[in-house]
Design an enzyme around this catalytic site. Structure first.
Site, PDB file in Angstrom:
ATOM      1  N   TYR A 259       9.473   4.901 -13.975  1.00  0.00           N
ATOM      2  CA  TYR A 259       9.696   3.464 -14.138  1.00  0.00           C
ATOM      3  C   TYR A 259      11.090   3.177 -14.691  1.00  0.00           C
ATOM      4  O   TYR A 259      11.703   2.157 -14.368  1.00  0.00           O
ATOM      5  CB  TYR A 259       8.630   2.868 -15.063  1.00  0.00           C
ATOM      6  CG  TYR A 259       7.295   2.672 -14.383  1.00  0.00           C
ATOM      7  CD1 TYR A 259       7.031   1.504 -13.673  1.00  0.00           C
ATOM      8  CD2 TYR A 259       6.311   3.650 -14.433  1.00  0.00           C
ATOM      9  CE1 TYR A 259       5.814   1.323 -13.040  1.00  0.00           C
ATOM     10  CE2 TYR A 259       5.084   3.478 -13.806  1.00  0.00           C
ATOM     11  CZ  TYR A 259       4.845   2.316 -13.107  1.00  0.00           C
ATOM     12  OH  TYR A 259       3.637   2.133 -12.469  1.00  0.00           O
TER      13      TYR A 259
ATOM     14  N   GLU B 281      -2.643   3.255 -15.098  1.00  0.00           N
ATOM     15  CA  GLU B 281      -2.522   4.570 -14.457  1.00  0.00           C
ATOM     16  C   GLU B 281      -2.932   5.693 -15.395  1.00  0.00           C
ATOM     17  O   GLU B 281      -3.539   6.686 -14.963  1.00  0.00           O
ATOM     18  CB  GLU B 281      -1.082   4.757 -13.959  1.00  0.00           C
ATOM     19  CG  GLU B 281      -0.772   3.877 -12.746  1.00  0.00           C
ATOM     20  CD  GLU B 281       0.702   3.544 -12.596  1.00  0.00           C
ATOM     21  OE1 GLU B 281       1.545   4.284 -13.158  1.00  0.00           O
ATOM     22  OE2 GLU B 281       1.019   2.539 -11.921  1.00  0.00           O
TER      23      GLU B 281
ATOM     24  N   VAL C 218      -5.947  -2.584   2.926  1.00  0.00           N
ATOM     25  CA  VAL C 218      -4.974  -2.569   4.015  1.00  0.00           C
ATOM     26  C   VAL C 218      -4.224  -1.253   3.945  1.00  0.00           C
ATOM     27  O   VAL C 218      -3.841  -0.794   2.872  1.00  0.00           O
ATOM     28  CB  VAL C 218      -4.016  -3.773   3.924  1.00  0.00           C
ATOM     29  CG1 VAL C 218      -3.251  -3.784   2.602  1.00  0.00           C
ATOM     30  CG2 VAL C 218      -3.045  -3.786   5.095  1.00  0.00           C
TER      31      VAL C 218
END
Length: 387
Positions: free
Chosen positions: A90, A132, A377
């Site tokens: 990050y 996470e 998706v």
């Protein structure tokens, strides 16, 4: 400050993310080689997804400052966990993203503007890191290392371009926990030395093996990993496979459920249907699937067999190009208007974006609550922030 600058940042987000990725990959080529999907980078969909998620998060903070957009964060976190994203990455993203923002917007990025967007970034990043960390703890992963070696103990050709892989842990240890509808990541070493990763939905589990299906992707560009798996990976080979992840999974309730899919979007739906049949569910189940033709319909016979095992299930299939005699009302695209779907149903959708939008609209017209309609998706989620 965010409210005042969001239109300008939103208008330039495409240029910002393009510059961001170019600079980050120039400095860290290993990220493109071994982490990011090179196909999605080539066609631009990953860049659109990143832009959408940042803009959606900032908009959510402005419009509903007391409510965290957990649904969006959960979806991103599950995908990150399936890739093994770690906290330190990050900081890398932050550096090159903010350099790109400063260059594209120029003098408009005052110290106050930079500070405000820096706060937005770390609010989002730290929320994702926390989610996470919890996801990694479930399979007992350390520092994001969810990878294990699995041996292919079975390979089955479902259609000309869809193959099922049955894989078992090489070390003989128990399978990681999985919920119906989740996916695993598969990492392969390609001929050029890149270690590319793709996600594939579980279509079910055996007592000691996982089962997932891979569709060969042919187009612009061809799918690097899918074609490699189809052409070079057979029974007896060893693959690196992640623990299962995915925020769209079948609930444990007993209310009516709708399972709608198109094309290879049937894979997570088959996992849910397999679970319902294995548990002798008495739920009211409606299965709707659309495909190009019977020849391209993967798991066609499995669908019929699983629905037959359920005492309160109905299935409807539409083909764009039917073979032989076929009802006119089932030719073309999925149309739920003729099916008896309770307004209290929970729906799970998977397929291309036009299919998702069309079927979601049909379900809303029937009376389903927006929060009862869940979707998966494949690839970057370009629908984030559009609900």
């Amino acid at each position: 400050m965010i409210r005042a600058t969001l239109p300008a940042v939103g208008a330039a987000i495409g240029d910002i993310t393009g510059l961001f990725y170019d600079r980050m990959f120039a400095a860290h080529p290993e990220l493109l080689r071994d982490l990011f999907n090179r196909g999605n980078q080539a066609n631009g969909t990953q860049r659109q997804a990143l832009a959408g998620s940042i803009a959606a998060f900032a908009s959510a903070l402005v419009e509903h400052p007391d409510v965290r957009p957990d649904a969006m964060l959960s979806r991103i976190a599950h995908k990150h966990a399936s890739l093994g994203i770690t906290r330190d990455q990050y900081a890398i993203v932050h550096r090159y993203l903010f350099e790109a923002i400063a260059e594209v917007l120029g003098e408009a990025v005052t110290p106050e503007v930079a500070q405000a967007w820096n706060e937005v970034y770390w609010l989002m990043a730290n929320a994702l890191i926390a989610i996470e960390s919890r996801l990694y703890a479930e399979p007992g992963a350390v520092d994001g290392d969810t990878w294990r070696e699995y041996r292919i103990v079975g390979r089955y050709e479902e259609t000309a371009d869809v193959a099922t892989f049955l894989v078992r842990p090489v070390d003989g240890a128990p399978l990681p926990p999985a919920r119906p509808g989740q996916y695993v990541s598969v990492q392969v070493e390609l001929p050029d030395g890149a270690h590319q990763i793709r996600q594939y939905s579980l279509t079910g589990t055996a007592p000691d093996a996982l089962r997932f299906a891979v569709k060969r992707i042919v187009g612009a560009p061809d799918g690097e990993v899918s074609n490699f798996l189809h052409d070079r990976v057979h029974e007896g080979a060893v693959l690196r496979v992640s623990a299962p992840f995915g925020d769209v999974s079948l609930d444990d309730a007993d209310g009516p459920v709708v399972l709608a899919s198109a094309g290879i979007g049937c894979t997570p739906i088959m996992s849910m249907l397999d679970h319902l049949a294995a548990t002798n569910s008495t739920r009211h189940v409606t299965v709707a699937h659309g495909d190009h033709s019977p020849a391209t319909h993967a798991f066609r016979s499995d669908l019929e067999q699983l629905v037959a095992k359920l005492g309160n299930a109905q299935a409807a299939v539409w083909y764009e190009v039917p073979e032989g005699e076929w009802p006119a009302e089932r030719t073309g695209f999925v149309d739920l208007s003729g099916l008896a779907i309770p307004a209290a149903a929970t729906a799970y959708l998977c397929g291309p974006l036009p299919f998702l939008r069309a079927v979601r609209g049909q379900l809303l017209a029937i009376g389903l609550a927006p929060e009862a309609i869940h979707y998966e998706v494949f690839g970057p989620d370009l629908w984030l922030g559009q609900q």
